[in-house]
Design a protein around this motif. Structure first.
Motif, PDB file in Angstrom:
ATOM      1  N   THR A 179       7.126  -3.580 -53.674  1.00 50.44           N
ATOM      2  CA  THR A 179       6.399  -4.775 -53.261  1.00 50.44           C
ATOM      3  C   THR A 179       7.318  -5.961 -53.499  1.00 50.44           C
ATOM      4  O   THR A 179       7.841  -6.131 -54.603  1.00 50.44           O
ATOM      5  N   VAL A 180       7.536  -6.751 -52.456  1.00 52.47           N
ATOM      6  CA  VAL A 180       8.367  -7.951 -52.575  1.00 52.47           C
ATOM      7  C   VAL A 180       7.441  -9.155 -52.559  1.00 52.47           C
ATOM      8  O   VAL A 180       6.593  -9.292 -51.671  1.00 52.47           O
ATOM      9  N   LEU A 181       7.601 -10.014 -53.560  1.00 52.45           N
ATOM     10  CA  LEU A 181       6.819 -11.244 -53.661  1.00 52.45           C
ATOM     11  C   LEU A 181       7.692 -12.424 -53.261  1.00 52.45           C
ATOM     12  O   LEU A 181       8.843 -12.524 -53.696  1.00 52.45           O
ATOM     13  N   TYR A 182       7.149 -13.286 -52.429  1.00 47.02           N
ATOM     14  CA  TYR A 182       7.873 -14.480 -51.973  1.00 47.02           C
ATOM     15  C   TYR A 182       7.192 -15.726 -52.511  1.00 47.02           C
ATOM     16  O   TYR A 182       5.976 -15.863 -52.400  1.00 47.02           O
ATOM     17  N   PHE A 183       7.991 -16.618 -53.059  1.00 47.18           N
ATOM     18  CA  PHE A 183       7.473 -17.883 -53.581  1.00 47.18           C
ATOM     19  C   PHE A 183       8.220 -19.037 -52.922  1.00 47.18           C
ATOM     20  O   PHE A 183       9.333 -18.876 -52.437  1.00 47.18           O
ATOM     21  N   ALA A 184       7.612 -20.194 -52.934  1.00 47.27           N
ATOM     22  CA  ALA A 184       8.234 -21.448 -52.505  1.00 47.27           C
ATOM     23  C   ALA A 184       8.946 -21.297 -51.158  1.00 47.27           C
ATOM     24  O   ALA A 184       8.343 -20.892 -50.178  1.00 47.27           O
ATOM     25  N   ALA A 185      10.243 -21.626 -51.112  1.00 49.13           N
ATOM     26  CA  ALA A 185      10.994 -21.623 -49.853  1.00 49.13           C
ATOM     27  C   ALA A 185      11.052 -20.234 -49.219  1.00 49.13           C
ATOM     28  O   ALA A 185      11.072 -20.108 -47.993  1.00 49.13           O
ATOM     29  N   ALA A 186      11.065 -19.180 -50.039  1.00 47.16           N
ATOM     30  CA  ALA A 186      11.095 -17.821 -49.491  1.00 47.16           C
ATOM     31  C   ALA A 186       9.793 -17.515 -48.769  1.00 47.16           C
ATOM     32  O   ALA A 186       9.789 -16.890 -47.703  1.00 47.16           O
ATOM     33  N   SER A 187       8.685 -17.969 -49.314  1.00 44.21           N
ATOM     34  CA  SER A 187       7.392 -17.782 -48.666  1.00 44.21           C
ATOM     35  C   SER A 187       7.320 -18.589 -47.373  1.00 44.21           C
ATOM     36  O   SER A 187       6.835 -18.103 -46.345  1.00 44.21           O
ATOM     37  N   THR A 188       7.838 -19.804 -47.407  1.00 45.00           N
ATOM     38  CA  THR A 188       7.862 -20.641 -46.207  1.00 45.00           C
ATOM     39  C   THR A 188       8.715 -19.993 -45.123  1.00 45.00           C
ATOM     40  O   THR A 188       8.331 -19.957 -43.949  1.00 45.00           O
ATOM     41  N   ALA A 189       9.871 -19.450 -45.503  1.00 41.19           N
ATOM     42  CA  ALA A 189      10.785 -18.846 -44.525  1.00 41.19           C
ATOM     43  C   ALA A 189      10.178 -17.606 -43.867  1.00 41.19           C
ATOM     44  O   ALA A 189      10.323 -17.404 -42.660  1.00 41.19           O
ATOM     45  N   THR A 190       9.503 -16.779 -44.649  1.00 44.48           N
ATOM     46  CA  THR A 190       8.968 -15.521 -44.109  1.00 44.48           C
ATOM     47  C   THR A 190       7.548 -15.659 -43.576  1.00 44.48           C
ATOM     48  O   THR A 190       7.107 -14.820 -42.805  1.00 44.48           O
ATOM     49  N   GLY A 191       6.833 -16.683 -44.016  1.00 46.57           N
ATOM     50  CA  GLY A 191       5.428 -16.814 -43.658  1.00 46.57           C
ATOM     51  C   GLY A 191       4.543 -15.860 -44.445  1.00 46.57           C
ATOM     52  O   GLY A 191       3.391 -15.645 -44.106  1.00 46.57           O
ATOM     53  N   LEU A 192       5.100 -15.265 -45.505  1.00 46.21           N
ATOM     54  CA  LEU A 192       4.384 -14.272 -46.314  1.00 46.21           C
ATOM     55  C   LEU A 192       4.429 -14.652 -47.784  1.00 46.21           C
ATOM     56  O   LEU A 192       5.338 -15.349 -48.225  1.00 46.21           O
ATOM     57  N   THR A 193       3.471 -14.146 -48.540  1.00 43.62           N
ATOM     58  CA  THR A 193       3.548 -14.260 -49.994  1.00 43.62           C
ATOM     59  C   THR A 193       3.962 -12.930 -50.615  1.00 43.62           C
ATOM     60  O   THR A 193       4.463 -12.894 -51.732  1.00 43.62           O
ATOM     61  N   GLU A 194       3.734 -11.838 -49.870  1.00 40.01           N
ATOM     62  CA  GLU A 194       4.204 -10.533 -50.329  1.00 40.01           C
ATOM     63  C   GLU A 194       4.249  -9.561 -49.167  1.00 40.01           C
ATOM     64  O   GLU A 194       3.603  -9.778 -48.138  1.00 40.01           O
ATOM     65  N   GLU A 195       5.052  -8.520 -49.329  1.00 39.01           N
ATOM     66  CA  GLU A 195       5.090  -7.448 -48.337  1.00 39.01           C
ATOM     67  C   GLU A 195       5.540  -6.162 -49.002  1.00 39.01           C
ATOM     68  O   GLU A 195       6.223  -6.178 -50.018  1.00 39.01           O
ATOM     69  N   ILE A 196       5.116  -5.058 -48.406  1.00 40.24           N
ATOM     70  CA  ILE A 196       5.540  -3.734 -48.853  1.00 40.24           C
ATOM     71  C   ILE A 196       6.792  -3.372 -48.045  1.00 40.24           C
ATOM     72  O   ILE A 196       6.795  -3.480 -46.819  1.00 40.24           O
ATOM     73  N   VAL A 197       7.844  -2.968 -48.735  1.00 37.60           N
ATOM     74  CA  VAL A 197       9.110  -2.636 -48.084  1.00 37.60           C
ATOM     75  C   VAL A 197       9.462  -1.185 -48.411  1.00 37.60           C
ATOM     76  O   VAL A 197       9.475  -0.797 -49.587  1.00 37.60           O
ATOM     77  N   LEU A 198       9.714  -0.400 -47.380  1.00 38.63           N
ATOM     78  CA  LEU A 198      10.130   0.987 -47.582  1.00 38.63           C
ATOM     79  C   LEU A 198      11.603   1.033 -47.963  1.00 38.63           C
ATOM     80  O   LEU A 198      12.423   0.308 -47.388  1.00 38.63           O
ATOM     81  N   ILE A 199      11.921   1.871 -48.938  1.00 38.84           N
ATOM     82  CA  ILE A 199      13.304   2.067 -49.363  1.00 38.84           C
ATOM     83  C   ILE A 199      13.583   3.567 -49.380  1.00 38.84           C
ATOM     84  O   ILE A 199      12.656   4.368 -49.446  1.00 38.84           O
ATOM     85  N   PRO A 200      14.864   3.960 -49.336  1.00 35.71           N
ATOM     86  CA  PRO A 200      15.186   5.395 -49.394  1.00 35.71           C
ATOM     87  C   PRO A 200      14.681   6.006 -50.701  1.00 35.71           C
ATOM     88  O   PRO A 200      14.679   5.356 -51.744  1.00 35.71           O
ATOM     89  N   SER A 201      14.270   7.270 -50.651  1.00 35.49           N
ATOM     90  CA  SER A 201      13.740   7.921 -51.847  1.00 35.49           C
ATOM     91  C   SER A 201      14.795   8.076 -52.935  1.00 35.49           C
ATOM     92  O   SER A 201      14.457   8.216 -54.102  1.00 35.49           O
ATOM     93  N   ASN A 202      16.076   8.039 -52.544  1.00 43.05           N
ATOM     94  CA  ASN A 202      17.132   8.136 -53.559  1.00 43.05           C
ATOM     95  C   ASN A 202      17.475   6.771 -54.148  1.00 43.05           C
ATOM     96  O   ASN A 202      18.391   6.647 -54.941  1.00 43.05           O
ATOM     97  N   GLY A 203      16.738   5.742 -53.763  1.00 43.79           N
ATOM     98  CA  GLY A 203      16.902   4.432 -54.371  1.00 43.79           C
ATOM     99  C   GLY A 203      17.657   3.458 -53.488  1.00 43.79           C
ATOM    100  O   GLY A 203      18.295   3.832 -52.506  1.00 43.79           O
ATOM    101  N   LEU A 204      17.549   2.188 -53.847  1.00 44.77           N
ATOM    102  CA  LEU A 204      18.234   1.102 -53.148  1.00 44.77           C
ATOM    103  C   LEU A 204      18.771   0.143 -54.188  1.00 44.77           C
ATOM    104  O   LEU A 204      18.005  -0.355 -55.018  1.00 44.77           O
ATOM    105  N   PRO A 205      20.080  -0.125 -54.177  1.00 44.77           N
ATOM    106  CA  PRO A 205      20.602  -1.123 -55.116  1.00 44.77           C
ATOM    107  C   PRO A 205      19.936  -2.472 -54.861  1.00 44.77           C
ATOM    108  O   PRO A 205      19.773  -2.882 -53.704  1.00 44.77           O
ATOM    109  N   LEU A 206      19.547  -3.154 -55.914  1.00 46.73           N
ATOM    110  CA  LEU A 206      18.937  -4.472 -55.764  1.00 46.73           C
ATOM    111  C   LEU A 206      19.866  -5.412 -55.002  1.00 46.73           C
ATOM    112  O   LEU A 206      19.409  -6.244 -54.222  1.00 46.73           O
TER     113      LEU A 206
END
Length: 92
Positions: free
Chosen positions: A10-37
């Motif tokens: 779950t990715v949470l967006y605040f302030a300018a990030a929320s304004t840019a995406t139009g979202l406050t949060e979204e579910i993002v799929l990642i590979p089951s073997n992991g994703l480097p931050l």
């Protein structure tokens, strides 16, 4: 079973990030073997083409499960985490 090849965060967006995406949060799929931050920013930018998210992420920090991350290269997301985009705050 396709569920076994991907996990989600779950990715949470605040302030300018929320304004840019139009979202406050979204579910993002990642590979089951992991994703480097350190790779998450590029993934999010690709999901939000045509927005100002790339510029916002350049000056933002990450938080994973409410803990600030100083070295994104050292964190691998496995699924289930809550990742927040922490934008700089201007005081006044």
């Amino acid at each position: 079973m396709s569920e076994s090849t991907q996990s989600s965060i779950t990715v949470l967006y605040f302030a300018a990030a929320s304004t840019a995406t139009g979202l406050t949060e979204e579910i993002v799929l990642i590979p089951s073997n992991g994703l480097p931050l350190s790779s998450l920013g590029d993934l999010l930018i690709s999901r939000h083409l045509g927005t100002d998210l790339a510029n916002v992420l350049q000056s933002s920090q990450w938080s994973v499960d409410a803990e600030m991350v100083d070295e994104p290269d050292s964190v691998v997301l496995k699924g289930g985490e809550e990742v927040a985009v922490i934008c700089p705050v201007s005081g006044g």
